[in-house]
Design a protein around this motif. Sequence first.
Motif, PDB file in Angstrom:
ATOM      1  N   TRP A   6       0.839  -1.198   0.000  1.00 36.95           N
ATOM      2  CA  TRP A   6       0.000   0.000   0.000  1.00 36.95           C
ATOM      3  C   TRP A   6       0.873   1.247   0.000  1.00 36.95           C
ATOM      4  N   ASN A   7       0.469   2.267  -0.735  1.00 35.55           N
ATOM      5  CA  ASN A   7       1.195   3.543  -0.777  1.00 35.55           C
ATOM      6  C   ASN A   7       0.218   4.703  -0.636  1.00 35.55           C
ATOM      7  N   ALA A   8       0.712   5.814  -0.076  1.00 31.88           N
ATOM      8  CA  ALA A   8      -0.170   6.956   0.174  1.00 31.88           C
ATOM      9  C   ALA A   8      -0.518   7.694  -1.118  1.00 31.88           C
ATOM     10  N   ALA A   9      -1.803   8.035  -1.268  1.00 36.46           N
ATOM     11  CA  ALA A   9      -2.262   8.884  -2.372  1.00 36.46           C
ATOM     12  C   ALA A   9      -2.076  10.347  -1.971  1.00 36.46           C
ATOM     13  N   ARG A  10      -2.109  11.252  -2.955  1.00 36.14           N
ATOM     14  CA  ARG A  10      -2.103  12.693  -2.667  1.00 36.14           C
ATOM     15  C   ARG A  10      -3.529  13.132  -2.417  1.00 36.14           C
ATOM     16  N   LEU A  11      -3.723  13.931  -1.358  1.00 35.50           N
ATOM     17  CA  LEU A  11      -5.063  14.431  -1.057  1.00 35.50           C
ATOM     18  C   LEU A  11      -5.209  15.837  -1.618  1.00 35.50           C
ATOM     19  N   GLN A  12      -6.314  16.105  -2.274  1.00 31.58           N
ATOM     20  CA  GLN A  12      -6.591  17.451  -2.780  1.00 31.58           C
ATOM     21  C   GLN A  12      -7.021  18.343  -1.621  1.00 31.58           C
ATOM     22  N   THR A  55     -13.220  13.944   0.225  1.00 28.61           N
ATOM     23  CA  THR A  55     -11.877  14.434  -0.081  1.00 28.61           C
ATOM     24  C   THR A  55     -11.409  13.712  -1.341  1.00 28.61           C
ATOM     25  N   TYR A  56     -11.001  14.487  -2.323  1.00 27.68           N
ATOM     26  CA  TYR A  56     -10.579  13.907  -3.606  1.00 27.68           C
ATOM     27  C   TYR A  56      -9.122  13.458  -3.483  1.00 27.68           C
ATOM     28  N   PHE A  57      -8.810  12.261  -3.974  1.00 24.83           N
ATOM     29  CA  PHE A  57      -7.420  11.802  -3.928  1.00 24.83           C
ATOM     30  C   PHE A  57      -6.941  11.383  -5.316  1.00 24.83           C
ATOM     31  N   ARG A  58      -5.613  11.395  -5.472  1.00 20.35           N
ATOM     32  CA  ARG A  58      -4.987  11.025  -6.751  1.00 20.35           C
ATOM     33  C   ARG A  58      -3.725  10.215  -6.490  1.00 20.35           C
ATOM     34  N   TYR A  59      -3.430   9.309  -7.399  1.00 20.07           N
ATOM     35  CA  TYR A  59      -2.239   8.457  -7.253  1.00 20.07           C
ATOM     36  C   TYR A  59      -1.751   8.069  -8.636  1.00 20.07           C
ATOM     37  N   LEU A  60      -0.509   8.468  -8.928  1.00 17.32           N
ATOM     38  CA  LEU A  60       0.047   8.156 -10.254  1.00 17.32           C
ATOM     39  C   LEU A  60       0.602   6.741 -10.275  1.00 17.32           C
ATOM     40  N   TRP A  61       0.254   6.009 -11.316  1.00 12.84           N
ATOM     41  CA  TRP A  61       0.632   4.590 -11.371  1.00 12.84           C
ATOM     42  C   TRP A  61       0.948   4.211 -12.808  1.00 12.84           C
TER      43      TRP A  61
END
Length: 405
Positions: A323-329, A338-344
Motif C-alpha cells: 500500500w502507498n499513500a495517495a495525494r489528497l486534494q 476528499t478527492y485523492f490522486r495516485y500516479l501509477w
Amino acid sequence: MSQKMTRRRLLLGGAATAAVVLVESSFGKMVQTGIPEAAVDPTKQVGPLPGVLGTRSPFEHPQRKPSLTSSQTPLQDLYGMITPSDLHFERHHAGVPAIDPNSYELMIHGMVDKPTVFSLADLKRFPSVSRICFIECSGNFRKPDKENITPQDICGLTSQSEWTGVMLSTLFREVGVHPKASWFLAEGSDAAVMTRSIPVSKGWEDAMIVYAQNGEAIRPQQGYPARLLLPGWEGNTSVKWIRRIELSDGPFMTREETSKYTEPVKDGKIRQFSFTMDARSIITYPAYPAQLQKGWVEIRGLAWSGRGKIRQVEISTDAGKTWNAARLQEPVLDKAHTYFRYLWQWDGDTTAIMSRAIDETGYVQPSLEELIAARGIGTGYHLNPVTAWLIRRDGQVVYSPEKWK
Ligand SMILES: Nc1nc2c(c(=O)[nH]1)N[C@H]1C(S)=C(S)[C@@H](COP(=O)(O)O)O[C@H]1N2
Ligand SMILES: [Mo]
C-alpha cells in the motif's frame, strides 16, 4: 418565413445537429436555449446568445439512476469534491412534497423556555453559516454480485454540497433549551412524516437548519425550503422538509430507529442509534466501465469519514499486497468528501487496484471479510468495505466480486 425561423437560420446555419429551441423571454425577444451538438466550423458562425439558465454540454450526460425509493450520484462521471445539485443523490420515503416557502413553519417546543414557531424569513434573519460536508445514506452499499457495476451502483448514495443556514445551537439559545433536555425529535412534513430522535449534544455541536445548497435555495429533492443537517451522521437523520423539533429527556423510539436503521453486531445483539458514518473510500477512475491502456494512469477517487478529516488514503495496485499513500486534494475538510490522486504505471498485467481510507481518529476502512466477521451478513446498513477493481490484460476494468455468504 417567421422571425423565429429567420433567427434560427441566422444563428445556426452551419450546425450539424441543432437540438435548439427558441423561446420568448421576459424581455419579449427570441432567446435561444441549448447548444448545438457540433458545428462544422464554430469559428464561422455566431453561437447561442446569453440565456436565462446555463446548460450542460450536449456531449455530457451524467445521470442519476432512479428507482422508486432513491437515485444515485454518478461518482464515476464527476471531478472534485462538490456534487452538482441536480446530481445529488435522493432518498425519499414518500416522494418529494411541494411546500410553499411563504407558509413554511418550523416549530421548536417541548423542554424549552419559549416554544416558538419560526417562518423561513425568521430563520434567514439569524446569523448564517456555510459549510461543505457530505450526506450519505447508511444503506449505501451494493453487494458484490456481478462485474459490470459502477461506483454509482456500489456507493452512489453519497453526495456533497456547500450548505448554508442557521446553526441549530443558535435556535436552541433563542428558545432556551432546558439543561435537562437530552434528546430532540426531528419531524419532516412529507407524506412519510419522517421522525428521528437525536441527542441534544449533536444539536449544540454542529447541527444546522439549512435553506441553501451550492449557492442557491435548497432543491425540493434535498428538503426545500429547509432541512436538518447533521454532518457525518447517517443520512436518514438529516430530516428534510423539517417542520417540528421537540426537546425531551429521552429518545422517542420512532419506526426509523427501532424497526429500521438498526443493525446486528456480534453475539446476537442489535446496534441502535448507530449515527456516525464510518470512513470509506472508492476509486472512481479507473473503474467499470473504463478501458485502460498500458502506461501512466492517474488513479482518482473520493474518501470521507463521519468522524472528522481524512488523514490518509492508501492505494494498492497489487491486489492488497503493498500500500502507498495517495495525494489528497486540499482543502481536506471535516466530515467531507476528499478527492485523492495516485500516479501509477500499469505494466499491462492483470491486477486489482483498491483504496483504503484512514481518518484523523486513526480508524482504518475495513475489508469486506473483516466487516462480515464482525457483524455477520447484517441488514445492509453501515457497510463501508474496501472496494477492488480488477484490471484485465486487455485493459478492461471490472468490479471484483468478493465472497458474500
Ligand atoms: N422528511 C424526510 N427526511 C428524510 C428522508 C425522507 O424520506 N423524508 N429520507 C432520509 C434519508 S433515508 C436520507 S439517506 C437522506 C437523503 O437526503 P437527500 O435525498 O437530500 O440525498 O434524507 C433523509 N431525510
Ligand atoms: Mo438513507
